[in-house]
Design an enzyme around this catalytic site. Sequence first.
Site, PDB file in Angstrom:
ATOM      1  N   THR A  40       1.042  -1.258  -0.080  1.00  0.00           N
ATOM      2  CA  THR A  40      -0.115   0.121  -0.240  1.00  0.00           C
ATOM      3  C   THR A  40       0.846   1.207  -0.064  1.00  0.00           C
ATOM      4  OG1 THR A  40      -1.825  -1.227   1.217  1.00  0.00           O
ATOM      5  CG2 THR A  40      -1.940   1.040   1.111  1.00  0.00           C
ATOM      6  N   HIS A  43       2.166   1.864  -3.583  1.00  0.00           N
ATOM      7  CA  HIS A  43       1.036   2.860  -4.430  1.00  0.00           C
ATOM      8  C   HIS A  43       1.034   4.093  -4.065  1.00  0.00           C
ATOM      9  CE1 HIS A  43      -0.654  -0.992  -6.105  1.00  0.00           C
ATOM     10  NE2 HIS A  43      -0.463  -1.571  -4.949  1.00  0.00           N
TER      11      HIS A  43
HETATM   12 ZN    ZN Z   1       0.066  -3.441   5.130  1.00  0.00          ZN
END
Ligand code: ZN
Length: 342
Positions: A40, A43
């Site tokens: 994440t 990203h």
């Molecule tokens: Zn995580």
Amino acid sequence: MKALEKSHAREGLWMVRAPVPEIGPSDVLIRVNVTGICGTDTHIWNWDDWAASTVPVPMITGHEFAGEIVEVGRDVTDLEIGQRCSGEGHVVGTESRQSRSGRFHLDPGTRGIGVNVQGAFAEYIALPAFNVVPLPEDIPDDLGAILDPLGNAVHTALSFDLLGEDVLITGAGPIGIMAAAVARYAGARHVVITDIRSDRLKLIERVCPDVRSVDATREDLNDVMREIGMKQGFDVGLEMSGNQNALDQIVESLVMGGKIALLGIPPGTSPVDWSRIVFKAITIKGVYGREMFETWYKMIAMLQNGLDVSGVITHRLKAEAFRDGFAAMKSGRSGKILLDWR
Ligand code: ZN
């Protein structure tokens, strides 16, 4: 305090000075010791379409952490200063039907630390006391900092009963590798994990030597199944790659009445041959986050009883070396990468 922030709506993260967060009556202030870099966060670093449409700027990133409580809000009665802890990164409400029935991880109003609220890549983080998970003495900060992704692995792997079952895992990233270790721990008979990256397959051999790793670019899964003595298909598939071929492979090699837990996120809309799902009587479950707090309870219990996933940590860096950490992350060859804030 030092904090790693998304300061501008473009590629990159920036180490900045930020005020130590103030806590509300039901929050605690945690001094962060160790954090883990998650997909994440990559990203958010890359500022892809998902990040640009989800993350407000500026935002302190990061959600995988271990630290120590240094201040408690006036309404917090069950936590003390000095308590080592990790914490659930999904901040949930108490009003929704899901929350009121104890299924907090399904609260539609969930906000993520390091995504929608200020995160853990900093010297301090404010967190609702509800989200705090105390760490027992025998779980070090390095492991505490990867409980979030281990929780994804545990939540996915324990979606279905694995005792005596043959399990196929597609995607040997850190979560796939930890899921393989959990599947073995939970009593699966054969655990087979596929990937196309040789570094990842080497890592799985180091972390879980009793799991059969398969290079999907070179080996035929049917040959592997024959080699290990499987007469039918796999009972359970755990999809961790978000790759269309992997998903097709699971559906293809599952037994009649098999089950699939999906954690990997396929790009866009991917085609599914629904008639195969119907005629093979397959059950599919989408997995989001960790069950609050049953997953946390289970993973700590397993770690205290011999589950060993520490080998999945490949990099331990000072927080200031975050650029090296993200570069290793983007290479696709690393396991878990830790940043030390002490
Ligand atoms: Zn995580």
